[in-house]
Write an enzyme that holds these catalytic residues in place. Structure first.
Site, mmCIF file in Angstrom:
data_model
loop_
_atom_site.group_PDB
_atom_site.id
_atom_site.type_symbol
_atom_site.label_atom_id
_atom_site.label_comp_id
_atom_site.label_asym_id
_atom_site.label_seq_id
_atom_site.Cartn_x
_atom_site.Cartn_y
_atom_site.Cartn_z
ATOM 1 N N LYS A 104 31.169 35.165 38.743
ATOM 2 C CA LYS A 104 32.381 34.649 38.090
ATOM 3 C C LYS A 104 33.613 35.373 38.638
ATOM 4 C CE LYS A 104 31.764 37.886 34.264
ATOM 5 N NZ LYS A 104 31.227 38.039 32.901
ATOM 6 N N TYR A 124 61.807 53.408 41.906
ATOM 7 C CA TYR A 124 62.500 52.888 40.721
ATOM 8 C C TYR A 124 62.481 53.921 39.598
ATOM 9 C CZ TYR A 124 62.542 48.007 42.375
ATOM 10 O OH TYR A 124 62.765 46.847 43.055
HETATM 11 C C1 LIG Z 1 30.086 38.934 33.065
HETATM 12 C C2 LIG Z 1 28.826 38.731 32.361
HETATM 13 C C3 LIG Z 1 27.657 39.368 32.811
HETATM 14 C C4 LIG Z 1 27.629 40.387 33.929
HETATM 15 O O1 LIG Z 1 28.016 41.642 33.430
HETATM 16 P P1 LIG Z 1 27.979 42.941 34.385
HETATM 17 O O2 LIG Z 1 28.349 44.054 33.486
HETATM 18 O O3 LIG Z 1 29.026 42.710 35.438
HETATM 19 O O4 LIG Z 1 26.633 43.029 34.956
HETATM 20 C C5 LIG Z 1 26.475 39.043 32.164
HETATM 21 N N1 LIG Z 1 26.449 38.178 31.130
HETATM 22 C C6 LIG Z 1 27.555 37.565 30.661
HETATM 23 C C7 LIG Z 1 27.449 36.624 29.525
HETATM 24 C C8 LIG Z 1 28.780 37.827 31.249
HETATM 25 O O5 LIG Z 1 29.879 37.243 30.780
#
Ligand SMILES: *Cc1c(COP(=O)(O)O)cnc(C)c1O
Length: 370
Positions: A41, A264
């Site tokens: 994702k 800044y």
């Molecule tokens: C993002 C996500 C994961 C992966 O989590 P990590 O800590 O990056 O391994 C797993 N399950 C769900 C439902 C997620 O949203």
């Protein structure tokens, strides 16, 4: 790397070999019969979902998970043939779109289940069903189970390929909550089973739970962070190989007398005759403004402090003690010589987690795949 000359001198190198080795390393930790769902994702946490998906071979990766439908469709458009799972909530219109593209829906609640079941009157629908075992965010809670069971019974063309849940605090090995969540999940599964609803596959574990070995034989795991070499545990070192290395070059180098202001708000004044280097990278690239007077980068294999405010497109560092030259490579994340800046270091300094450090690296930073 042939296009490097055409790019701005700020880019993120993505080590595809390291990613593949991390996939293998995760596989070696899984019990008998368990399989990997690679979580790609948010553009694979900023690493580039399409490129990494191409490195996911079907013998290692059972499925790729995204948060958004758009992310799954991007992979389909790039001819990624692996099964795809969307973890985030979908509207009814999105559900039809997902099914048209052979994307599996990770149903997160009764409303979505209702939409899915309505569509399942007319066509076959495959879902993963999410239960809330104590995260309090998505998933079906116990009081909603009777309604969910009713809906499922009335939808003969619905196939539940897997049932899953998500841990709230698996990164802390001392927190008994993770074990409680597993018990709650088992109890909810039992309630479904007694209503005749079953699924051969289950998945609970994220990176942290997997690194702690909290995976039952045959269960799938959903792994993001560990595939990118981040550290999922609050304490300890279960980190795999880093995949991203973020570098830039010194674009301006100047000597300033003692007492000079930098950046800044003039939040930094030199306390001695100083050599200040300016880097062509800023918070618009995802180098947090919280690194203002609060960060280190690597130059010539040594650490140099960020001085003054991080601006949108520029960062200033103090290289007085280094033999730095115009055009020298500067590493913001990753290693140079024997030194290394970890995502956890950047996360701690900016009050966040390494997931966000990766995701923050913006589209403006070219990715170079090796
Ligand atoms: C993002 C996500 C994961 C992966 O989590 P990590 O800590 O990056 O391994 C797993 N399950 C769900 C439902 C997620 O949203």
């Amino acid at each position: 790397m042939s296009t490097v000359r055409d790019l701005r001198p700020t880019w993120a190198e993505i080590d595809l070999g390291a990613f593949t080795r991390n996939v293998d390393a995760v596989m070696r930790r899984l019990p008998q019969g368990s399989k990997l769902i690679a979580v790609l994702k948010a553009d694979a946490y900023g690493h580039g979902a399409v490129e990494l998906a191409r490195r996911c071979s079907p013998d290692r990766v059972a499925m790729i998970a995204t948060a958004l439908l758009e992310e799954a469709l991007e992979l389909r458009a790039a001819r990624i043939a692996l099964p795809l799972l969307v973890l985030g909530p979908l509207t009814e219109a999105q559900i039809s779109n997902a099914l048209d593209h052979d994307v599996t829906i990770g149903v997160v609640g009764p409303e979505e289940l209702e939409s899915v079941c309505r569509i399942a009157r007319k066509r076959d629908v495959v879902i993963h069903l999410k239960l809330d075992s104590g995260m309090g965010r998505m998933g079906i809670v116990e009081t909603e189970l009777p309604r969910a069971i009713e809906l499922i019974h009335a939808a003969p063309r619905l196939r539940i390929e897997a049932i899953y849940t998500h841990f709230a605090n698996a990164g802390d090995p001392d927190d008994p909550y993770t074990a409680q969540q597993t018990q709650t999940f088992d109890r909810l599964l039992k309630m479904l089973r007694s209503a005749g609803i079953e699924s051969a596959k289950h998945h609970l574990a994220n990176s942290a739970a997997t690194m702690r070995g909290l995976v039952s034989a045959g269960d799938f795991v959903r792994i993001g962070l560990s595939l990118y070499g981040g550290e999922p545990l609050d304490r300890g070192s279960s980190r795999l190989e880093p995949v991203m290395r973020w570098r830039t070059e010194i674009a301006r180098l100047k000597d300033l007398p003692s007492g000079s202001a930098v950046g800044y708000g003039m939040t930094f004044h030199t306390s001695r005759p100083s050599r200040i280097a300016t880097l062509p990278v800023g918070y618009a690239d995802g180098y947090s403004r919280l690194h203002s007077n609060n960060g280190e980068v690597l130059v010539r294999g040594k650490r140099a402090p960020v001085v003054g405010r991080v601006s949108m497109d520029l960062v200033t560092i103090d290289v007085t003690d280094l033999d730095a030259r115009f055009g020298d490579e500067v590493v913001l994340l990753g290693s140079q010589g024997k030194e290394r800046i970890t995502p956890e270091e950047l996360a701690t300094r900016t009050n966040t987690i390494s997931h966000e450090v990766f995701c923050r690296v913006s589209r403006r930073v070219p990715r170079l795949y090796r």
